[in-house]
Design a protein around this motif. Sequence first.
Motif, PDB file in Angstrom:
ATOM      1  N   ARG B 299       0.831  -1.200   0.000  1.00  0.00           N
ATOM      2  CA  ARG B 299       0.000   0.000   0.000  1.00  0.00           C
ATOM      3  C   ARG B 299       0.870   1.257   0.000  1.00  0.00           C
ATOM      4  O   ARG B 299       0.400   2.352   0.283  1.00  0.00           O
ATOM      5  CB  ARG B 299      -0.919  -0.004   1.220  1.00  0.00           C
ATOM      6  CG  ARG B 299      -1.808  -1.273   1.288  1.00  0.00           C
ATOM      7  CD  ARG B 299      -2.913  -1.113   2.298  1.00  0.00           C
ATOM      8  NE  ARG B 299      -2.392  -0.934   3.654  1.00  0.00           N
ATOM      9  CZ  ARG B 299      -3.072  -0.408   4.652  1.00  0.00           C
ATOM     10  NH1 ARG B 299      -4.311   0.023   4.453  1.00  0.00           N
ATOM     11  NH2 ARG B 299      -2.540  -0.293   5.849  1.00  0.00           N
ATOM     12  N   ILE B 300       2.173   1.077  -0.268  1.00  0.00           N
ATOM     13  CA  ILE B 300       3.072   2.235  -0.230  1.00  0.00           C
ATOM     14  C   ILE B 300       2.781   3.168  -1.403  1.00  0.00           C
ATOM     15  O   ILE B 300       2.173   2.750  -2.392  1.00  0.00           O
ATOM     16  CB  ILE B 300       4.552   1.805  -0.258  1.00  0.00           C
ATOM     17  CG1 ILE B 300       4.829   0.930  -1.482  1.00  0.00           C
ATOM     18  CG2 ILE B 300       4.927   1.088   1.012  1.00  0.00           C
ATOM     19  CD1 ILE B 300       6.297   0.683  -1.698  1.00  0.00           C
ATOM     20  N   PRO B 301       3.190   4.448  -1.298  1.00  0.00           N
ATOM     21  CA  PRO B 301       2.900   5.425  -2.354  1.00  0.00           C
ATOM     22  C   PRO B 301       3.479   4.998  -3.706  1.00  0.00           C
ATOM     23  O   PRO B 301       4.300   4.088  -3.784  1.00  0.00           O
ATOM     24  CB  PRO B 301       3.587   6.692  -1.856  1.00  0.00           C
ATOM     25  CG  PRO B 301       3.765   6.513  -0.396  1.00  0.00           C
ATOM     26  CD  PRO B 301       3.924   5.053  -0.180  1.00  0.00           C
ATOM     27  N   ARG B 302       3.055   5.672  -4.741  1.00  0.00           N
ATOM     28  CA  ARG B 302       3.460   5.369  -6.097  1.00  0.00           C
ATOM     29  C   ARG B 302       4.543   6.371  -6.501  1.00  0.00           C
ATOM     30  O   ARG B 302       4.432   7.570  -6.237  1.00  0.00           O
ATOM     31  CB  ARG B 302       2.233   5.525  -6.998  1.00  0.00           C
ATOM     32  CG  ARG B 302       2.304   4.957  -8.385  1.00  0.00           C
ATOM     33  CD  ARG B 302       0.914   5.010  -9.015  1.00  0.00           C
ATOM     34  NE  ARG B 302       0.307   6.339  -8.905  1.00  0.00           N
ATOM     35  CZ  ARG B 302       0.593   7.366  -9.710  1.00  0.00           C
ATOM     36  NH1 ARG B 302       1.462   7.245 -10.686  1.00  0.00           N
ATOM     37  NH2 ARG B 302      -0.021   8.536  -9.530  1.00  0.00           N
ATOM     38  N   LEU B 303       5.605   5.853  -7.125  1.00  0.00           N
ATOM     39  CA  LEU B 303       6.676   6.731  -7.605  1.00  0.00           C
ATOM     40  C   LEU B 303       6.299   7.205  -8.993  1.00  0.00           C
ATOM     41  O   LEU B 303       6.095   6.391  -9.895  1.00  0.00           O
ATOM     42  CB  LEU B 303       7.984   5.927  -7.652  1.00  0.00           C
ATOM     43  CG  LEU B 303       9.232   6.668  -8.131  1.00  0.00           C
ATOM     44  CD1 LEU B 303       9.688   7.706  -7.131  1.00  0.00           C
ATOM     45  CD2 LEU B 303      10.362   5.676  -8.404  1.00  0.00           C
ATOM     46  N   ASP B 304       6.159   8.518  -9.190  1.00  0.00           N
ATOM     47  CA  ASP B 304       5.801   8.983 -10.537  1.00  0.00           C
ATOM     48  C   ASP B 304       7.054   9.326 -11.337  1.00  0.00           C
ATOM     49  O   ASP B 304       8.172   9.259 -10.827  1.00  0.00           O
ATOM     50  CB  ASP B 304       4.790  10.132 -10.468  1.00  0.00           C
ATOM     51  CG  ASP B 304       5.297  11.284  -9.634  1.00  0.00           C
ATOM     52  OD1 ASP B 304       6.526  11.483  -9.609  1.00  0.00           O
ATOM     53  OD2 ASP B 304       4.472  11.962  -8.994  1.00  0.00           O
ATOM     54  N   LYS B 305       6.856   9.693 -12.609  1.00  0.00           N
ATOM     55  CA  LYS B 305       8.013   9.831 -13.490  1.00  0.00           C
ATOM     56  C   LYS B 305       8.897  11.026 -13.122  1.00  0.00           C
ATOM     57  O   LYS B 305      10.023  11.141 -13.570  1.00  0.00           O
ATOM     58  CB  LYS B 305       7.553   9.903 -14.954  1.00  0.00           C
ATOM     59  CG  LYS B 305       6.604  11.046 -15.249  1.00  0.00           C
ATOM     60  CD  LYS B 305       6.091  10.986 -16.666  1.00  0.00           C
ATOM     61  CE  LYS B 305       4.959  12.009 -16.856  1.00  0.00           C
ATOM     62  NZ  LYS B 305       4.327  11.936 -18.170  1.00  0.00           N
ATOM     63  N   TYR B 306       8.377  11.951 -12.295  1.00  0.00           N
ATOM     64  CA  TYR B 306       9.195  13.107 -11.879  1.00  0.00           C
ATOM     65  C   TYR B 306      10.045  12.785 -10.650  1.00  0.00           C
ATOM     66  O   TYR B 306      10.739  13.650 -10.121  1.00  0.00           O
ATOM     67  CB  TYR B 306       8.289  14.305 -11.582  1.00  0.00           C
ATOM     68  CG  TYR B 306       7.338  14.591 -12.724  1.00  0.00           C
ATOM     69  CD1 TYR B 306       7.802  15.115 -13.937  1.00  0.00           C
ATOM     70  CD2 TYR B 306       5.978  14.302 -12.605  1.00  0.00           C
ATOM     71  CE1 TYR B 306       6.932  15.345 -14.997  1.00  0.00           C
ATOM     72  CE2 TYR B 306       5.105  14.536 -13.661  1.00  0.00           C
ATOM     73  CZ  TYR B 306       5.598  15.054 -14.852  1.00  0.00           C
ATOM     74  OH  TYR B 306       4.742  15.268 -15.903  1.00  0.00           O
ATOM     75  N   GLY B 307       9.959  11.545 -10.160  1.00  0.00           N
ATOM     76  CA  GLY B 307      10.723  11.154  -8.974  1.00  0.00           C
ATOM     77  C   GLY B 307      10.050  11.545  -7.670  1.00  0.00           C
ATOM     78  O   GLY B 307      10.614  11.369  -6.595  1.00  0.00           O
ATOM     79  N   THR B 308       8.831  12.089  -7.754  1.00  0.00           N
ATOM     80  CA  THR B 308       8.104  12.407  -6.522  1.00  0.00           C
ATOM     81  C   THR B 308       7.084  11.304  -6.242  1.00  0.00           C
ATOM     82  O   THR B 308       6.792  10.474  -7.097  1.00  0.00           O
ATOM     83  CB  THR B 308       7.373  13.762  -6.644  1.00  0.00           C
ATOM     84  OG1 THR B 308       6.585  13.739  -7.826  1.00  0.00           O
ATOM     85  CG2 THR B 308       8.360  14.909  -6.697  1.00  0.00           C
ATOM     86  N   LEU B 309       6.545  11.313  -5.029  1.00  0.00           N
ATOM     87  CA  LEU B 309       5.586  10.279  -4.631  1.00  0.00           C
ATOM     88  C   LEU B 309       4.161  10.802  -4.697  1.00  0.00           C
ATOM     89  O   LEU B 309       3.890  11.955  -4.350  1.00  0.00           O
ATOM     90  CB  LEU B 309       5.889   9.814  -3.199  1.00  0.00           C
ATOM     91  CG  LEU B 309       7.263   9.193  -2.969  1.00  0.00           C
ATOM     92  CD1 LEU B 309       7.427   8.826  -1.506  1.00  0.00           C
ATOM     93  CD2 LEU B 309       7.463   7.973  -3.848  1.00  0.00           C
ATOM     94  N   SER B 310       3.232   9.960  -5.145  1.00  0.00           N
ATOM     95  CA  SER B 310       1.804  10.262  -5.147  1.00  0.00           C
ATOM     96  C   SER B 310       1.085   9.125  -4.434  1.00  0.00           C
ATOM     97  O   SER B 310       1.644   8.043  -4.294  1.00  0.00           O
ATOM     98  CB  SER B 310       1.285  10.351  -6.582  1.00  0.00           C
ATOM     99  OG  SER B 310       2.024  11.310  -7.288  1.00  0.00           O
ATOM    100  N   PRO B 311      -0.180   9.381  -4.018  1.00  0.00           N
ATOM    101  CA  PRO B 311      -0.891   8.298  -3.343  1.00  0.00           C
ATOM    102  C   PRO B 311      -1.076   7.108  -4.281  1.00  0.00           C
ATOM    103  O   PRO B 311      -1.229   7.298  -5.491  1.00  0.00           O
ATOM    104  CB  PRO B 311      -2.255   8.904  -2.999  1.00  0.00           C
ATOM    105  CG  PRO B 311      -2.163  10.347  -3.284  1.00  0.00           C
ATOM    106  CD  PRO B 311      -0.979  10.602  -4.133  1.00  0.00           C
ATOM    107  N   SER B 312      -1.057   5.914  -3.728  1.00  0.00           N
ATOM    108  CA  SER B 312      -1.363   4.736  -4.538  1.00  0.00           C
ATOM    109  C   SER B 312      -2.852   4.442  -4.409  1.00  0.00           C
ATOM    110  O   SER B 312      -3.466   4.749  -3.392  1.00  0.00           O
ATOM    111  CB  SER B 312      -0.531   3.547  -4.073  1.00  0.00           C
ATOM    112  OG  SER B 312      -0.828   3.223  -2.744  1.00  0.00           O
ATOM    113  N   TYR B 313      -3.417   3.854  -5.456  1.00  0.00           N
ATOM    114  CA  TYR B 313      -4.858   3.585  -5.493  1.00  0.00           C
ATOM    115  C   TYR B 313      -5.120   2.091  -5.650  1.00  0.00           C
ATOM    116  O   TYR B 313      -4.267   1.357  -6.143  1.00  0.00           O
ATOM    117  CB  TYR B 313      -5.511   4.339  -6.663  1.00  0.00           C
ATOM    118  CG  TYR B 313      -5.662   5.823  -6.409  1.00  0.00           C
ATOM    119  CD1 TYR B 313      -6.880   6.357  -5.993  1.00  0.00           C
ATOM    120  CD2 TYR B 313      -4.578   6.689  -6.582  1.00  0.00           C
ATOM    121  CE1 TYR B 313      -7.011   7.715  -5.760  1.00  0.00           C
ATOM    122  CE2 TYR B 313      -4.703   8.052  -6.347  1.00  0.00           C
ATOM    123  CZ  TYR B 313      -5.928   8.554  -5.937  1.00  0.00           C
ATOM    124  OH  TYR B 313      -6.062   9.891  -5.682  1.00  0.00           O
TER     125      TYR B 313
END
Lengths: 400, 400
Positions: B299-313
């Motif tokens: 359930r850990i956050p999602r790594l987006d292409k900019y290297g920042t984290l977003s909520p995982s769904y």
Amino acid sequence: METLYIISINIIFSVFAFFCTYNIIPHLKSMFIGANLYGKDLNKKSENKIPEAFGVVIGCTFLITIFVLIPVIFGRHMLQNDTTLFPHSEFVEMLAALLSICCMLLLGFADDVLNLRWRHKLLLPTIASLPLLVVYYINFNSTTIIVPKPFRDFFGVSVNLGLLYYVYMGMLAVFCTNAINILAGINGLETGQSLIIAISILIFNLIELSGDCAQAHLFSLHFIIPFISVTFALLKYNWYPSEVFVGDTYCYFAGMTFAVVGILGHFSKTMLLFFLPQIFNFLYSIPQLFHFINCPRHRIPRLDKYGTLSPSYAEYNNNNISTIGKICLKLFSIFKIVHIQEKSVGIIKCNNLTLINLCLLKMGPTNEKTLTVTLLIVQFVCSLFAFVIRYPLASLFYDV
Amino acid sequence: METLYIISINIIFSVFAFFCTYNIIPHLKSMFIGANLYGKDLNKKSENKIPEAFGVVIGCTFLITIFVLIPVIFGRHMLQNDTTLFPHSEFVEMLAALLSICCMLLLGFADDVLNLRWRHKLLLPTIASLPLLVVYYINFNSTTIIVPKPFRDFFGVSVNLGLLYYVYMGMLAVFCTNAINILAGINGLETGQSLIIAISILIFNLIELSGDCAQAHLFSLHFIIPFISVTFALLKYNWYPSEVFVGDTYCYFAGMTFAVVGILGHFSKTMLLFFLPQIFNFLYSIPQLFHFINCPRHRIPRLDKYGTLSPSYAEYNNNNISTIGKICLKLFSIFKIVHIQEKSVGIIKCNNLTLINLCLLKMGPTNEKTLTVTLLIVQFVCSLFAFVIRYPLASLFYDV
């Protein structure tokens, strides 16, 4: 009466623990293999993956059994309204013993997973036995030993060893945890020898229950009965041909359990009598263990093309053997317990110095199962011998 | 005076433990990777192997520190000739606490190596807390709680919870060991939150040392000071970007240490105040943990292409959500702490229900370090709030 009641409940719980352990082991095999905890059986031709370190499973069922036994053992005292009557010193012994065993279980499992270094194997049991020594100090602090009759002219009737006695007990813990570990490597030997030692302790405790130190021997029984039951469950799978290996975890766990009951049950010397094969194996191994002569990574027997086992050998350059190493080999040659061959000029080969290889030297090529049974018979005979020393012969050395 | 002496020695030993732990960790990395104990950092682009389960290392240095502290803590009593004056009940607490912590360390490490099932994760801490409950029963057996003023019309001034109080303490051990484990998954969070909780307990103990229960708070300090030192050493390597992962071992070890000092230090309710973020995270996670709605493996956050984290769904078929699940989601929607999107007819997606994802929902895409720092600030603020409830506000609810 109460003793009988506690022992009965202990047996019932232990039987239950046996069935739980016996049923749970097969389910866990794939979990252990999946976690990379497996080895190949070097004494077989097959390349099957055998799951390893199953000592941790039976160690846990052992701990759980004793945890649920605690309210039974101390039940009568717990129901008293006056808490000052609670036998704190007994309870302290129980907890210290469990703590030492639990620590060794953790360290053993860490060793199986991480392959610790030799210095850790000596340091860690010493630390794990610290709580035990503190409890011994608080509850007994008796460091006086009775001198055997033949030596009384030199030392007097009794000698107070003081601090030395604590050093001895600390070393006993280190010895017990490692002694089983170095008499190992063929199917069923670790569990088999531990079972014979445990049953010997059980019989000794039962005999002594009618003696002066009944309390101490009852304490030992609290641990030994569940130990026998879970070991027996493990032996069922570890017996030739092994479905699971016990790992260093089991050897450490078993060794610490013996050390604990020996120290807190006040029979550490009798205890050592049950370890005669292990003591011989240790003394015999010293030249290799202490690197007076070279020690290969594995010293287990060699599987020959007929499927039987023969002693394994190590090669030495004559110039590289230390003086002490040479003396040891000379000594072993005199007693005819070593086989040395000159391979070429200056190069000798000599069997690896373990009791297992020594047995094979004397018996010739043997299949694995017969070898295990032979070694267990040796263990059994030594236990009988221990009882003869402890009872009929003791009167020669001590006033009974 | 003696209290000050013991605390000083404890600090000296703990500083020494810090340096040992700090120096030993880098040497062990390759050993852990060799034993297949590693993971990839899912919040990074790199594929480096990060060694895992380092909680077992600091757990061992923690145990060793306390083992050598025991003779210091009980030194004065050990040197007395009259052993009946020895404070057995205190010593029993010490050993039971160590036993519970050592058990959890073993189980945590077994979990990291073997990936135990959820039922084991709930059952095992309960069993590991048994010795603790027996000791509580023997030494205090006080199960009466003072009712807060607003409720006294209904319940009276005090209520004797009896057996329920033991159930509560058992559940506290289970809660503490798992609560840190489910608020985890980004670099430095497990160690960071434990450090803040431990420092809060330290301050609370120091304040209360001048109060009526000085002995109980001194007991807690014996454990909390070494805990802070070894955790700090681990944090140095676990902080962003992590060189080592702490594993379930650390979470269980930390949780059990907190449960132990809370129960035997008699401040289990204050203790829970320091766990506010963990309690919120647990309540918020309930629909997924108890499978009212589907719970993905991570359930850990999602790594987006900019290297920042977003909520995982996670995605759900509307028909597969239980009624309780729908009620929970409705409730969370009212409080605006969930983000639900209709993906197609009958299919919804909803953020995974953890405090970490909730933070990201509110903050927008964030880099990992900032996220950890934010969550630790939340933990810190909750600790301040806990002290406000415990001291100025307590007078509203209790007679001080």
